[in-house]
Design an enzyme around this catalytic site. Structure first.
Site, PDB file in Angstrom:
ATOM      1  CG  HIS A 265       6.299  -3.562 -13.912  1.00  0.00           C
ATOM      2  ND1 HIS A 265       5.879  -4.848 -14.140  1.00  0.00           N
ATOM      3  CD2 HIS A 265       6.799  -3.125 -15.114  1.00  0.00           C
ATOM      4  CE1 HIS A 265       6.113  -5.183 -15.391  1.00  0.00           C
ATOM      5  NE2 HIS A 265       6.679  -4.155 -16.007  1.00  0.00           N
ATOM      6  CG  HIS A 306      -1.982  -9.944 -13.323  1.00  0.00           C
ATOM      7  ND1 HIS A 306      -2.203  -9.457 -14.590  1.00  0.00           N
ATOM      8  CD2 HIS A 306      -0.631 -10.050 -13.189  1.00  0.00           C
ATOM      9  CE1 HIS A 306      -1.038  -9.281 -15.197  1.00  0.00           C
ATOM     10  NE2 HIS A 306      -0.076  -9.619 -14.379  1.00  0.00           N
ATOM     11  CG  ASP A 362       4.853 -10.574  -8.669  1.00  0.00           C
ATOM     12  OD1 ASP A 362       5.965 -10.663  -9.203  1.00  0.00           O
ATOM     13  OD2 ASP A 362       3.922  -9.896  -9.129  1.00  0.00           O
TER      14      ASP A 362
END
Length: 428
Positions: A265, A306, A362
């Site tokens: 996460h 994702h 990210d």
């Protein structure tokens, strides 16, 4: 209201189930009476096809690569609003006027300090304790300091708690960092912005004047806006589930922090940097990508793909631009060259195109944090600061639902059948 008919082929029984229509997205079949009518539960590991709640806060379309807070596209919010405006939007449902913005920022500044006896909590942690462990513990302990405003059914109590949490998170985060390096904690200043204060509290030293770099201040502000909420992700769902028991909001947010701590996460940007460091040189990129495509290599491409987005993560496009701005100011990071080459290959290679592996939020954020001298172990803490706005908003929405009840997922039991306890002598 539209309905869908479910029929049991064994018994022949047919029952109509309501179909709930969303503003955007897929219609949802209300199966609340499934067990009563048919005697069945549904099986959906990871909640891939289950809507656990109704929400008015955030919408994302993974196929189109769209993200909206309260109906506003994330691109517009990142460009035209600061993070505290976005916090106000999440909490109150509308963007603030100039007067309301000033009042909200003043309120946040009034709540941004932590009490001295709470500050002493940090002395009990070992110097090498992970900042997320400290943050979860300290946030949970806030309920012991503000128990006079913990009536979860009182609107004013909920709103002051929300403002306190948003205000205190940077102060707590900076104190976690200072403790880890053995420096004294720094008090926030009323003349600095939300992210400016965070930078000041992290990097200033007693007796030495610290000037906040507006480029870094803006970069963090945009990153926080992009991370403020993301629909029913794991940590937000954790906050909702914990809060559904009626526990205090500080405990519910602490539960969200511990969920975010997981590498699947909130720790993904840290994994990206480790991957780039492992690659080391741009000449190694092609070989690395070949290993990624080899199913026997166990090499993973971090920062791509994702759970929801099957197109470009809209946040990744914005972060990529911010990354270039930061490195133009702070000096080039060779890892950016590696990242761009990885992206170039992924967007042109059929293997990655077919699997819809696009850069996610990210992929570039870790490079930005690294350029700003924020250590790797603080990356997820940065995420938690931003996501607190979304967490507390979802908690408040959950508390006020008319049909709100404690969360209680069902299970598919596949264990032993009933058996009797035998005497010690009869056991193998």
């Amino acid at each position: 209201m539209a309905t869908i008919t479910l029929k049991d082929d064994v018994t022949g029984k047919a029952v109509q189930m309501p179909v709930l229509e969303p503003t955007y997205g897929h219609p949802v079949v209300d199966i609340g009476k499934l067990a009563k009518e048919f005697g069945y539960f549904t099986y959906d590991p990871g909640f891939m096809s289950t809507a656990s709640c109704q929400s008015t806060i955030t919408y994302l379309d993974g196929d189109k690569g769209e993200l909206m807070y309260r109906g506003y596209p994330i691109e517009q919010l990142a460009e035209q609003c600061n993070f505290l405006e976005v916090c106000y939007l999440l909490l109150y449902g509308e963007l603030p006027s100039a007067e309301k913005k000033e009042l909200f920022e003043t309120s946040i500044a009034r709540h941004n300090r932590i009490r001295e006896n709470l500050r002493r909590f940090f002395y009990g942690f070992n110097h090498d304790a992970h900042p997320m462990a400290m943050m979860a513990a300290v946030v949970s302990s806030l309920s012991a300091f503000f128990h006079d405003r913990l009536d979860i059914h009182d609107y004013e109590h909920r709103m002051v708690t929300a403002r306190r949490l948003i205000a205190k998170m940077p102060t707590i985060a900076a104190a976690c960092y200072k403790h880890s390096i053995g420096d004294p904690a720094i008090y926030p200043r009323d003349d600095l912005s939300y992210t400016g204060n965070l930078l000041y509290m992290m990097f200033s030293l007693p007796g030495k004047r610290y000037e906040v770099d507006p480029i870094a201040e803006h970069a963090l502000d945009v990153l926080f806006t992009l991370h403020a909420d993301h629909e029913q992700n794991a940590s937000t769902s954790t906050v909702r589930l914990a809060g559904s028991s009626g526990t205090n909001p500080y405990a519910a947010i602490a539960a969200g922090i511990t969920c975010l701590w997981g590498p699947a996460h909130g720790g993904a940007n840290e994994a990206v940097l480790r991957m780039l460091d492992q690659i080391g040189d741009i000449k190694n990129v092609d070989g690395f990508m070949a290993k990624v495509k080899d199913k026997n290599s166990n090499v993973r491409l971090m920062g791509f793909g994702h759970r929801v987005y099957k197109n470009f993560d809209p946040r990744a496009k914005i972060i990529k631009e911010i990354c270039h701005q930061i490195l133009d100011s702070y000096g080039h990071d060779p890892r950016l060259d590696l990242a761009m080459r990885l992206e170039e290959i992924a967007l042109s290679d059929d293997y990655f195109i077919e699997r819809k592996l696009y850069p996610n939020v990210d992929f570039y954020s870790g490079i930005i944090y690294s350029a700003l001298k924020i250590p790797v172990e603080m990356f997820t803490v940065m995420f938690a600061i931003a996501r607190t706005a979304g967490w507390i908003t979802h908690w408040m929405e959950m508390i006020t639902e008319k049909d709100q009840k404690i969360g209680r997922p069902r299970q598919l039991y596949i264990g032993q059948m009933r058996r009797d306890v035998t005497s010690m002598q009869e056991r193998d």
